[in-house]
Scaffold this motif. Structure first.
Motif, short mmCIF file in Angstrom:
data_model
loop_
_atom_site.label_atom_id
_atom_site.label_comp_id
_atom_site.label_asym_id
_atom_site.label_seq_id
_atom_site.Cartn_x
_atom_site.Cartn_y
_atom_site.Cartn_z
N GLU A 31 37.24 19.42 112.50
CA GLU A 31 37.22 18.44 111.41
C GLU A 31 38.45 18.55 110.54
O GLU A 31 39.06 17.55 110.16
CB GLU A 31 35.96 18.63 110.56
CG GLU A 31 34.73 17.99 111.18
CD GLU A 31 33.44 18.48 110.55
OE1 GLU A 31 33.51 19.29 109.60
OE2 GLU A 31 32.37 18.07 111.01
N VAL A 32 38.85 19.79 110.25
CA VAL A 32 40.02 20.02 109.39
C VAL A 32 41.27 19.47 110.07
O VAL A 32 42.07 18.74 109.47
CB VAL A 32 40.17 21.51 109.07
CG1 VAL A 32 41.42 21.74 108.24
CG2 VAL A 32 38.94 22.01 108.35
N ALA A 33 41.43 19.79 111.37
CA ALA A 33 42.61 19.33 112.09
C ALA A 33 42.63 17.80 112.16
O ALA A 33 43.66 17.16 111.95
CB ALA A 33 42.62 19.92 113.49
N LEU A 34 41.45 17.21 112.45
CA LEU A 34 41.40 15.74 112.54
C LEU A 34 41.64 15.09 111.18
O LEU A 34 42.22 14.01 111.10
CB LEU A 34 40.05 15.30 113.11
CG LEU A 34 39.97 15.26 114.64
CD1 LEU A 34 38.61 14.75 115.09
CD2 LEU A 34 41.07 14.37 115.22
N ALA A 35 41.20 15.76 110.11
CA ALA A 35 41.46 15.21 108.77
C ALA A 35 42.96 15.06 108.56
O ALA A 35 43.43 14.05 108.02
CB ALA A 35 40.86 16.12 107.70
N ILE A 36 43.71 16.06 109.02
CA ILE A 36 45.17 15.99 108.89
C ILE A 36 45.72 14.86 109.76
O ILE A 36 46.57 14.07 109.33
CB ILE A 36 45.80 17.34 109.26
CG1 ILE A 36 45.38 18.40 108.23
CG2 ILE A 36 47.31 17.23 109.32
CD1 ILE A 36 45.64 19.82 108.66
N VAL A 37 45.18 14.76 111.01
CA VAL A 37 45.65 13.70 111.90
C VAL A 37 45.39 12.33 111.28
O VAL A 37 46.26 11.45 111.27
CB VAL A 37 44.94 13.81 113.27
CG1 VAL A 37 45.19 12.56 114.10
CG2 VAL A 37 45.40 15.04 114.01
N ILE A 38 44.18 12.14 110.71
CA ILE A 38 43.85 10.84 110.13
C ILE A 38 44.75 10.52 108.94
O ILE A 38 45.26 9.40 108.80
CB ILE A 38 42.36 10.80 109.72
CG1 ILE A 38 41.48 10.91 110.95
CG2 ILE A 38 42.04 9.51 108.97
CD1 ILE A 38 40.03 11.21 110.65
#
Lengths: 120, 774
Positions: A2-9
């Motif tokens: 979730e943390v990594a995807l938050a950055i991607v988004i």
């Protein structure tokens, strides 16, 4: 994840908005497409991630045992992907026509739709 | 009372029909309704002068808004003036407007105005009063702009609407404050708790807002300028709205709220200063006018100033004087306006310098003007005389500053005497001039003016009637029993009588010497250009420029500036809230949460970010398309990994279709070019980077909170039993939310039609192919 995807988004939103702020017509479309990806992933992530457990009811069962992925955002995103494609196709053809009509790919030079006095 | 108001509104809608079928009689027919209301009011007079008549119709009970109507002495006096003068005006308008285009609209508007004005003076609920108040402003706007083809009329109408409408807004705010403090909108209940209102901390704001509303409506300084401008309207309108009734609305409001808010030193100071300045300014400006209607308009401004002064003074004598003057003024000023209209109609001019010796040609108008003029000048036997006596008496017994007050009132009254002579001696006396297109006026044109002129005499000769009417009105204003004693002729020599005589003597002297005075008046006029009218003009002219600048800044037709505004505003509001209120920061357990990232997921994230970087740096169209594809496929793999195979499949097919589409139009597309200067790139990078960071932060905070999803459980459990499907997502799409999917298909269909239209239809072809074009 979730943390990594938050950055991607966040990066997708930043890049999408940045591309929309450019004067080139093609970059505008790229920006729209990126914003579409960003929004789909946003809905996906805020409903929490579940690894490899799709919402499928096993044969003979009445329901699904936890944990499984939330089907509601998936239904929303499916609609959004398809509509996003419609938008992308329309924008692409619109840019093609606009480019053909004004023979200029600088969006700053294409302001006539809001300025009826300049349409002639 | 509701019936009277409603009947006038209904007749207003019918008036244009009547005008079309009976153009000759329409004025008389329309006059029947106000005449009927007048008779009905007289019938109710005994009740009204005693305990009062009250009607209450619930309107919006929760906020306490009701259509409460109260007929007491004050509203009876006003309603009699409105319906009586209204009947005469409609009768008069029938002849004045005869043969003019769209005359039916004028009767409709006059009747609608009359209904609103009746509602205003009868209403006993602040909100109901306010609604009628605004209705009079709107009908006045439409009537001033009667000659809408002329720019001058439109400008005057707009000016009046902006001034009175702006005042109305202030008044609404004042009413709301009064309602909050008093706990009710009912005026009668508010009058009973004057102490609560006057001790409240918002008493001064209430007074100032009330002042804005009343002063703008009743043309008090510094809002006086709209009234002379309103004289572009047809004369029946000027006579009715802008001398007898509507401009009295502000005065009426002060009178009505006197018991609740009046009697304090703030009240007296505010309204006496405003009134006196207006009295003198209006009187001075009336002296230098050459247009009859403008002269009467300035004189009306002056009279309204006098009434406001008296209400500001607020003593028993002052309220008696105000009630008497209100009655007398409506009669003589209405009559003089109608005479001016008749002269305009007969001779084709309103210029005082071109009018002389009309007594022979227009004897009946001369009689009407004479009676009205004598009343205006305040000569004995007429209604105006008694009013003037009481004005001086109120000044002499006012307590403090007696001599200054008396002197100022004297100066104002002298101007009235001069105007009265201008409207009588100057126009009607002397050798007659010949006019090219003179035609004798129709009967209503002089009869309608003669009736109020004669009534002024009748009221002077019947002091008991006058005293009863005015006394009841004064009682409602003063809030305690009042008895007025009037005589036909003064029995003894009093200071007031001496002052009256002095007024008339000074007025005659000033009138005789008016030619010598002209340079003085013109010299004083230089200052007027810098006054409130100039300020209003600059405001009106400056506003469109300001609006154009704001529009050019915000709505310049460039997509990217719209995006910039949206993102910028969003960040600004968010940042301000964050700074002022504080907000959640980064969740503390980020590293713990990050540790569950698996190796293949990390690679996927890096591939997506690399694709993104490549999109932004792409130099050719092909690079751009391929990089976009990388990001899209990466998204699809995220869907696969986290239990959404349907999404992944859709995303894959869309990516494929998207690339095909791109390639199909590739050669018709412009290339990828760099157009923005370095500074713009930097600004956009910072702004969009911030926006992205805010989104990331938002997701981190949201995903840190516990989530309960009843829908997830419900759909998972209901899918098989209700929808007979194992794939929950599919069941949702085609069964539970099938209408949504239908909408989605519709959107695609519309997009397809749009694409077809863009590709196949050309605006140029339509012309070439003629009528068969798309």
């Amino acid at each position: 994840m979730e943390v990594a995807l938050a950055i991607v988004i966040g990066a997708l939103y930043a890049a999408g908005l940045y591309m929309m702020l450019r004067r080139s017509m093609v970059k505008l479309i790229a920006g729209l497409v990126l914003l579409g990806y960003a929004s789909n992933l946003l809905i996906f992530v805020v409903s929490r991630l579940t690894r490899a457990r799709p919402p499928l009811v096993p044969e003979g069962a009445q329901g699904i045992a936890e944990p499984f992925a939330d089907p509601v955002p998936q239904a929303l995103i499916l609609t959004a992907i398809v509509i996003g494609f419609g938008l992308q196709a329309f924008a692409l053809v619109l840019v093609r026509r606009a480019y053909q009509a004004v023979n200029n790919d600088d969006l700053d030079q294409v302001t006539a739709s809001d300025r009826p006095d300049l349409q002639q | 009372m509701l019936n009277a108001v409603l009947a006038a509104f209904v007749l207003a809608f019918a008036a244009p029909l009547v005008a079309r079928h009976m153009p000759r009689q329409v004025g008389t027919i329309a006059a029947l309704l106000p005449a009927g209301i007048f008779v009905w009011l007289l019938n109710q007079a005994e009740m009204a002068l005693g305990p009062g008549v009250v009607e209450r119709w619930p309107w919006s009970p929760l906020p306490g808004v009701a259509l409460t109507f109260r007929l007491d002495g004050l509203s009876l006096l006003m309603a009699l003036i409105i319906s009586g003068v209204g009947a005469l005006i409609l009768f008069y308008a029938g002849a004045y407007m005869h043969g003019q285009a769209q005359a039916g609209r004028l009767y409709a508007l006059l009747l609608a105005f009359m209904a609103s004005m009746l509602g205003l003076v009868l209403a006993d609920n602040l909100i109901a009063l306010f609604v009628f108040w605004e209705l009079t402003s709107i009908t006045s706007f439409l009537l001033i702009g009667w000659h809408f083809q002329e720019e001058r009329s439109r400008a005057a109408a707009l000016q009046a609407l902006i001034v009175t409408g702006g005042g109305g807004l202030a008044l609404l705010a004042g009413f709301v404050l009064i309602g909050l403090v008093g706990g009710t909108w009912e005026i009668a209940e508010l009058s009973a708790q004057a102490g609560t209102l006057q001790d409240s901390v918002v008493y001064l704001p209430i007074l100032l807002l009330l002042w804005l509303g009343a002063a703008s409506k009743s043309a008090q300084f510094p809002f006086h300028f709209w009234l002379p401008g309103a004289m572009v309207a047809p004369t029946p309108v000027s006579a009715y709205l802008h001398s007898a009734t509507m401009v009295k609305a502000g005065v009426y409001l002060l009178a009505r709220l006197s018991p609740a808010l009046g009697g304090t030193s703030e009240w007296s100071l505010l309204f006496m200063v405003t009134g006196l300045v207006t009295l003198l300014l209006g009187g001075w400006l009336s002296l230098k006018q050459n247009d009859m209607k403008r002269m009467l308009a300035y004189s009306t401004v002056s009279s309204l100033g006098l009434l406001v002064t008296l209400l500001g003074l607020g003593t028993k004598l002052a309220t008696e004087a105000a009630a008497l003057y209100l009655l007398a003024h409506a009669l003589f000023k209405g009559a003089l306006f109608m005479v001016a209209g008749a002269i305009d109609h007969a001779t084709g001019t309103r210029d005082l310098r071109r009018l002389r010796g009309l007594a022979g040609a227009l004897p009946t108008s001369a009689l009407a003007a004479g009676l009205a003029g004598l009343s205006m000048a305040g000569l004995p036997l007429l209604a105006g005389f008694a009013a003037k006596e009481f004005i001086y008496e109120a000044a002499l017994f006012s307590g403090g500053g007696v001599w200054i007050l008396t002197l100022l009132l004297l100066a104002g009254n002298v101007a009235f005497v001069v105007v009265a002579q201008q409207m009588t001696l100057r126009i009607f006396a002397g050798a007659s001039l010949s006019f090219e297109s003179f035609h004798a006026p129709a009967i209503p044109l002089w009869l309608a003016a003669l009736v109020p002129g004669a009534l002024g005499l009748a009221l002077g000769l019947l002091p008991d009637v006058t005293a009863t009417l005015a006394g009841a009105a004064a009682r409602a204003i003063y809030g305690a029993p009042v008895t007025i004693h009037l005589f036909v002729l003064p029995g003894s020599v009093t200071p007031m009588l001496l002052l009256s005589a002095l007024t008339i003597a000074a007025g005659i002297l000033l009138y005789r010497r008016r030619v010598q005075l002209e340079p003085w008046l013109n010299w004083l006029d230089q200052g007027a250009r810098l006054g409130p009218e100039g300020a209003f003009q600059r405001l009106v002219e400056g506003l469109p420029h300001f609006a154009a600048r704001v529009t050019a800044l915000q709505q310049n037709g460039r997509l990217r500036s719209y995006v910039l505004w949206i993102v910028g505003t969003w960040l600004l509001l968010l940042g301000l809230t964050w700074a002022l209120r504080g907000g959640p920061g980064l969740p503390a357990n980020l590293l713990v949460r990050l540790s569950d990232l698996r190796f293949h997921e990390l690679i996927l994230v890096l591939v997506i970010l690399a694709g993104l970087a490549s999109v932004m740096l792409a130099n050719t169209l092909m690079t751009l398309i391929v990089s976009l594809g990388v990001v899209g496929i990466g998204t699809a793999i995220v869907f696969i990994l986290f239990g959404a195979p349907d999404l992944a499949m859709t995303q894959f097919s869309i990516e494929t279709l998207g690339v095909i589409l791109f390639v199909l139009v590739l050669y018709r597309l412009p290339g990828v070019v760099r157009l923005s200067p370095r500074r713009t790139v930097l600004r956009d990078s910072i702004l969009t980077g911030l926006a992205g960071a805010v989104i990331t932060l938002m997701i981190l905070i949201i995903t840190d909170l516990p989530l309960v999803s009843p829908l997830k459980t419900w759909f998972a459990g209901a899918s098989e039993p209700l929808g007979h499907g194992h794939n929950v997502v599919n069941v949702i799409l085609v069964d539970f939310r099938a209408i949504d999917t239908l909408g989605e298909i519709t959107v695609l269909g519309i997009a397809a039609i749009g694409i077809f239209a863009l590709l196949k239809l050309r605006p140029g072809r339509k012309v070439a192919e003629g009528k068969d074009g798309p």
